[in-house]
Design an enzyme around this catalytic site. Structure first.
Site: not given
Length: 735
Positions: A21, A40, A94, A141, A145-146
């Site tokens: 997102g 990112k 990294e 959050d 996925a994190n």
């Protein structure tokens, strides 16, 4: 940026390795140091955001990136660099060689991970969280996925700081697009959902959700509907892990369930405590369960919760009083009341009402909040269902006149007023007002709030004289108790001014609403939502007085101020833009109105869909102004499509449907297709006669339309007879 693979004269982007997102993640090479990195790139800010918003976002990004770059722990992804290139914010991290937990579950066909792996992941994540929490940093959050497991077994948390970009900007709903608190629904803590205070224990709750999922293969609350998941977090005790997987050790199950406690105080004290507890018998004994009792069987997700949907549907509710939260600090005076049981041998026997448990009261408070959330989404029927159920349970547990019971009864009445059941709402508000007067006193703010809503519903019913009397009584009390400039007093004066305009006292209404606007600007600020609501009413009053040039200026100022304060996509901003179009049409500037409505329709469709009532309202405005510019074939096409959509979504007899149906006839008449126009006019008149009564002003107007059409067809005797009937009905109504 895609044209030049080299950004910042240093990082060469090679391939996209992830999308989300917030943007894209690229595999890249740091050509200065000759190492592989991950870059990112955040999505560019859209053109609908103003410059100040972009500035705030960029500053927040830089601040959060500095925080992330300062973290040095083997369990936290290293941030090397950050910056901005050609308007795109980027973060250099990294490059991790491994899979995140979401990918591991996906690759394992959503089968749970081995128990030893679950414990090892929990321990490593706990170490990383302990490090960051001791530095005052909360992730907000945390989700599968994190969390990445490298090929050598090391576990790392990603996106520290960046996950918080939407927090505390003041316009966060424009970042999330949903109005839901920042976070991912399956892993959000109850306090995140409720917009409460967030600390390190919110991360512990999210970690509990992650551990539950990797240990059992499913999240603790699993539903396709985002709002149902959120309400599960707030109201429902999760199933024990061993229901899904009996071989899970008891100490692991208990620790994960403790992480999922509804209140922060029920969870482990900190991440280091969690590390010790997850090792269980291999380390220190597992800590005891919190004192709050758990039901033997988990409560199912409420049926009403399964129908909830995500999304944001705000309305101009600034005038609605905000009731205080009565669930905190309940006293024995309320919780140990008495109840009458049948008399024995002519005696009146009273028994003590059992004191409800704090857990039961907390569940009811959560369901009450869920009902409020449904209302904010415009789901009034479902909100009413929730509030009625909670009101009944609160009355049984606390008594009919307990403030909590009355708060639920108040919300029931409010939902009735929003679903067209004004008479029932009036009765409900009157009962709440009487109950609050008995329980709290005639001058209590909650009692006055209920009295004021009574006046509002009287206005909905067209009983404006009675509404005027109620508003005046409440205003007198408010001025005496809290003073003329208190926000509650100003709210009442605003409503009174609105009601004056409905009584035809336009000049009095205009003067009063100008005074309220000035007072609110002075006390609350020029761009406060309440101030803007009143300034909007000033513009409306100017239009009622025929001062359309001034009205246009006022509506434009309100639209601009709401864009600054609420965002370009906020429903109140869009409502002001709609009124700008009305003013342009009234001033004969139909071509400008067409352009405005065309843009407004695009925004409404994007935000709410083509069949939303407000989208259709904007299309109606477009059709009217297409006619004013002589584009009648296009106006006819618009009117027919809107009429069909309104009949499907609102019903064939709804006033808005009939307005669109009439607009079809208007366009047919301008195209000289009078026989077809007569058929439509006659249909609208017949429906209005049946629904509203033959002497209702709208029904009479339709009969006049029909008579005019008869004249155009040369059927003069029939037209004259119809005009006479209309005149007689008007005369009867006047007397």
């Amino acid at each position: 940026m895609a044209e030049s693979r080299l950004i910042h004269d240093r990082y060469r982007l090679e391939e996209v390795i992830g999308r989300g997102g917030m943007g894209e993640v690229w595999r890249a090479v740091d050509e200065s140091l000759g190492r592989s990195v991950a870059v990112k790139c955040l999505k560019p800010v859209g053109p609908h955001h103003d410059a100040s918003f972009s500035t705030v976002l960029r500053e927040r990004f830089r601040r959060e990136a500095r925080v992330a770059a300062a973290l040095q722990h083997r369990g936290v992804t290293v941030v090397h660099d950050f910056g901005e290139y050609e308007g795109v914010l980027f973060l250099v991290m990294e490059l991790l060689d491994g899979r995140n937990l979401s990918q591991l579950l996906e690759e394992n066909a959503h089968e749970p991970l081995p128990v030893d792996d679950v414990v090892e992941i929990a321990v490593q994540v706990a170490d990383a969280l302990a490090y960051t929490h001791e530095r005052g940093i909360v992730h907000r959050d945390l989700k599968p996925a994190n969390i990445v497991r490298l090929t050598d077994g090391t576990v790392k948390i990603c996106d520290f700081g960046i996950a918080r970009l939407g927090e505390n900007i003041g316009t966060s709903s424009r970042l999330t697009g949903t109005g839901i608190a920042m976070g991912t629904p399956h892993y959000m803590s109850p306090e995140q959902i409720g917009g409460g205070h967030i600390d390190h224990r919110s991360d512990l709750y999210s970690l509990g959700c992650v551990l539950y999922e990797i240990a059992t293969g499913v999240p603790p609350f699993d539903d396709e509907d985002a709002w149902a998941v959120l309400i599960g977090h707030r109201d429902t005790v999760p199933q024990p892990l061993r229901v899904h997987r009996p071989e899970i050790p008891e100490h692991v199950q208990q620790t994960v369930l403790d992480l999922l406690a509804k209140t922060p105080d029920g969870r482990p004290a900190d991440a280091r405590d969690l590390r010790l507890r997850m090792t269980g018998p291999r380390g220190l004994p597992a800590a005891p369960a919190p004192s709050a009792a758990r039901p033997a069987a988990p409560a199912p997700l409420p049926a009403w919760g399964r129908r909830l949907t995500g999304g944001h549907h705000a309305t101009a509710t600034a005038l609605r009083p905000v009731l205080p939260d009565h669930t905190a600090g309940l006293t024995g005076e309320w919780t140990t009341g008495t109840a009458v049981r049948p008399a024995l041998a002519g005696q009146t026997v009273r028994r003590e009402r059992p004191t409800p448990s704090p857990e039961a009261l907390a569940v009811l408070a959560g369901r009450h909040s869920a009902g409020l959330s449904l209302g904010r989404l415009g789901r009034w029927e479902e909100a009413g269902e929730v509030h009625r159920a909670v009101a009944a349970e609160r009355e049984h547990a606390l008594g009919a006149d307990h403030p909590d019971t009355l708060a639920s009864r108040y919300e029931v009445a409010f939902t009735l007023s929003r679903t067209g059941r004004a008479e029932d709402a009036l009765d409900g508000f009157r009962r709440v007002a009487d109950g609050r007067e008995r329980a709290l006193g005639a001058d209590h703010p909650d009692t006055l709030a209920a009295r004021q809503e009574t006046a509002y519903v009287l206005g909905l019913l067209g009983r404006h004289l009675e509404a005027h009397d109620r508003y005046t009584e409440v205003l007198t009390a408010r001025e005496r108790i809290v003073g003329p400039d208190h926000p509650d007093t100003l709210r009442c004066r605003h409503n009174l001014a609105f009601n004056l305009s409905r009584l035809g006292r336009l000049e009095d209404s205009f003067r009063m609403v100008c005074d309220v606007a000035e007072a609110r600007a002075r006390i609350l600020g020029a761009d406060h939502p309440d101030t803007l609501v009143t300034r909007y009413e000033v513009a409306y009053a100017l239009g009622q007085l025929g001062r359309w040039t001034e009205a246009l200026t006022a509506y434009r100022e309100v639209a601009a101020a709401r864009t600054r304060a609420l965002g370009a996509d906020h429903p109140d901003t869009l409502a002001a833009r709609y009124e700008v179009g009305i003013s342009l049409g009234r001033l004969g500037r139909a071509a400008e109105a067409v352009d405005l409505y065309t843009a407004l329709i695009a925004d409404r469709t994007r935000l709410s869909g083509p069949d939303d009532p407000e989208t259709l309202r904007a299309r109606h405005g477009l059709g009217v102004n297409l006619g004013r510019t002589g584009r009648w074939p296009e106006a006819l096409e618009q009117a027919r499509d809107i009429s069909t959509r309104r009949a499907r979504t609102l019903g064939p007899d709804h006033p808005d449907t009939l307005v669109s149906h009439r607009e079809v006839a208007v366009a047919l008449g301008w195209l000289a297709r009078w026989p077809e126009a007569l058929t439509v006019y006659t249909s609208v008149a017949g429906t209005r006669d049946r629904v509203l009564g033959p002497d209702h002003p709208d029904a009479l107007a339709s009969r006049n339309d029909e008579a005019h059409c008869l004249e155009q067809l040369g059927r003069h005797e029939e037209a004259v007879e119809l005009y006479r009937r209309v005149a007689a009905l008007r005369d009867r109504r006047a007397h």
